[in-house]
Motif scaffolding. Structure first.
Motif, PDB file in Angstrom:
ATOM      1  N   PHE A 116       0.842  -1.185   0.068  1.00 30.88           N
ATOM      2  CA  PHE A 116      -0.062   0.025   0.075  1.00 30.88           C
ATOM      3  C   PHE A 116       0.890   1.423   0.048  1.00 30.88           C
ATOM      4  CE2 PHE A 116      -2.760   3.158   1.579  1.00 30.88           C
ATOM      5  CZ  PHE A 116      -4.020   3.106   1.231  1.00 30.88           C
ATOM      6  N   SER A 117       1.058   1.979  -1.300  1.00 27.20           N
ATOM      7  CA  SER A 117       1.751   2.984  -1.296  1.00 27.20           C
ATOM      8  C   SER A 117       1.420   4.283  -1.832  1.00 27.20           C
ATOM      9  CB  SER A 117       3.155   2.637  -2.113  1.00 27.20           C
ATOM     10  OG  SER A 117       2.690   2.168  -3.533  1.00 27.20           O
ATOM     11  N   ILE A 118       1.887   5.543  -1.773  1.00 23.36           N
ATOM     12  CA  ILE A 118       1.740   6.462  -2.331  1.00 23.36           C
ATOM     13  C   ILE A 118       2.694   7.242  -3.307  1.00 23.36           C
ATOM     14  CG2 ILE A 118      -0.165   7.427  -0.781  1.00 23.36           C
ATOM     15  CD1 ILE A 118       2.085   8.838   0.875  1.00 23.36           C
ATOM     16  N   ASP A 119       2.413   7.870  -4.143  1.00 23.20           N
ATOM     17  CA  ASP A 119       3.351   8.329  -4.992  1.00 23.20           C
ATOM     18  C   ASP A 119       4.276   9.674  -4.831  1.00 23.20           C
ATOM     19  OD1 ASP A 119       1.128   9.936  -5.859  1.00 23.20           O
ATOM     20  OD2 ASP A 119       1.921   9.799  -7.916  1.00 23.20           O
ATOM     21  N   PHE A 122      -2.483  12.874  -6.550  1.00 30.93           N
ATOM     22  CA  PHE A 122      -1.502  11.897  -6.432  1.00 30.93           C
ATOM     23  C   PHE A 122      -2.254  10.292  -6.321  1.00 30.93           C
ATOM     24  CE2 PHE A 122      -2.873  13.100  -2.121  1.00 30.93           C
ATOM     25  CZ  PHE A 122      -2.925  11.976  -1.208  1.00 30.93           C
ATOM     26  N   LEU A 123      -1.219   9.357  -6.335  1.00 32.97           N
ATOM     27  CA  LEU A 123      -1.522   8.144  -6.603  1.00 32.97           C
ATOM     28  C   LEU A 123      -1.542   7.203  -5.250  1.00 32.97           C
ATOM     29  CD1 LEU A 123      -0.560   7.328 -10.174  1.00 32.97           C
ATOM     30  CD2 LEU A 123      -2.666   8.459  -9.496  1.00 32.97           C
ATOM     31  N   VAL A 124      -2.680   6.272  -4.997  1.00 33.45           N
ATOM     32  CA  VAL A 124      -2.451   5.324  -3.996  1.00 33.45           C
ATOM     33  C   VAL A 124      -2.391   4.009  -4.809  1.00 33.45           C
ATOM     34  CG1 VAL A 124      -3.564   4.234  -2.007  1.00 33.45           C
ATOM     35  CG2 VAL A 124      -3.553   6.898  -2.163  1.00 33.45           C
ATOM     36  N   THR A 125      -1.454   3.154  -4.504  1.00 29.57           N
ATOM     37  CA  THR A 125      -1.174   1.844  -5.108  1.00 29.57           C
ATOM     38  C   THR A 125      -1.364   0.889  -3.995  1.00 29.57           C
ATOM     39  OG1 THR A 125       0.123   2.814  -6.662  1.00 29.57           O
ATOM     40  CG2 THR A 125       0.107   0.584  -6.733  1.00 29.57           C
TER      41      THR A 125
END
Length: 302
Positions: A101-104, A118-121
């Motif tokens: 669970f990451s953010i860019d 921004f993206l949450v992957t």
């Protein structure tokens, strides 16, 4: 009124932009954004159903309405049940999720009227043996004028977006109504989530009088109940001051999975003391009348 209009516009733009792929952090300048001394973040809630071996990306939007340049910090914290609500922890709910669970983008600066995306992957490996999970993406804001002026009063604003992630094959869905009562003019429903993923119970409350006529129907909209927790819902309804003495309340609740409906033994019988007093008077008068008539006919026969 204008602030509400722009907030609605941002939410609408955010909704339609979900169909547009964004490959990295980006910003855009919006014209005519009013000064509200705050910022807007959307969406507030994201539900994700993901399979092991799958990767899903979601967008989060931040709009600066502070009236000046501001710095934004992004972090991820775990979500847990606290009492009848939810709270965030100081770190990931499970450190095992750090690479899943990451953010860019962790920090950025926006001028007034500028919106960031921004993206949450969420990346679940094929051999994932963990569980479903919930995480909160928190964004805090501080004006640049406060950062560079050590003598100024530091004002930090924070908003969050909660991600409810269900991993297929890893979730145990189980919930039940632990209590249903009427007190203080309110129906109180306690719902206990016995599984390991969040549930969204919903249903209706049907109230009828002693003759079987429907008096009131209360729709129960879905509400979130985190895993291994209990949440309470209350619905206000005052017993009518009518001549009818008794009412029945029937609760029909779907726990939020499959077509399971919890409606067994969930009937409450309510007493209208006004109607009961009226009924008692009527019964008393009938009894008195009955004995008077008996005495009258007995005397008449003699």
């Amino acid at each position: 009124m204008l602030n509400k209009f722009f907030t609605i516009v941002i939410l609408i733009l955010s909704f339609f932009s979900l169909s547009v792929r964004v490959d990295a952090f980006s910003t855009v300048k919006l014209l005519g954004v009013p000064v509200a001394k705050d910022f807007v973040m959307s969406p507030a809630k994201v539900e994700v159903q993901i399979n092991p071996g799958q990767k899903i990306t979601r967008e989060v939007f931040v709009l600066n309405r502070s009236g000046e340049d501001a710095e934004f910090d992004v972090k991820v914290e775990g979500v847990e049940a606290v009492g009848d609500g939810i709270s965030v922890a100081r770190e990931f709910s499970d450190k095992y999720l750090l690479d899943k669970f990451s953010i860019d983008k962790n920090k950025f600066i926006l001028s007034h009227g500028e919106q960031a995306t921004f993206l949450v992957t969420i990346n679940i490996p094929a051999d994932y043996r963990g569980r479903s999970f919930n995480e909160a993406v928190l964004v805090s804001s501080q004006r640049l004028s406060d950062i560079y002026n050590p003598n100024s009063t530091k004002i930090i604003t924070q908003l969050g977006s909660i991600f409810f992630v269900k991993v297929s094959g890893k979730d145990v869905q189980s919930g039940e109504i632990s209590d249903f009562k009427y007190t203080g003019g309110n129906f109180v429903i306690d719902f206990k989530n016995k599984g390991n993923v969040y549930l969204s119970p919903y249903g209706e409350l049907l109230i009828s009088d002693v003759l079987g006529n429907e008096v009131k129907k209360i729709n129960i909209d879905p509400w979130f109940v985190l895993a291994s927790s209990t949440r309470v819902r209350e619905f206000q309804w005052e017993i009518p001051t009518s001549l009818l003495p008794f009412y029945r309340a029937k609760l029909v609740l779907n726990p939020g999975y499959e077509d399971n409906v919890n409606n067994g033994n969930l009937n409450l019988f309510l007493i209208s003391y006004y109607g009961l007093a009226y009924l008692s008077i009527v019964i008393f008068l009938v009894v008195i009348t009955f004995f008077v008539l008996i005495k009258y006919f007995k005397n008449h026969d003699e």
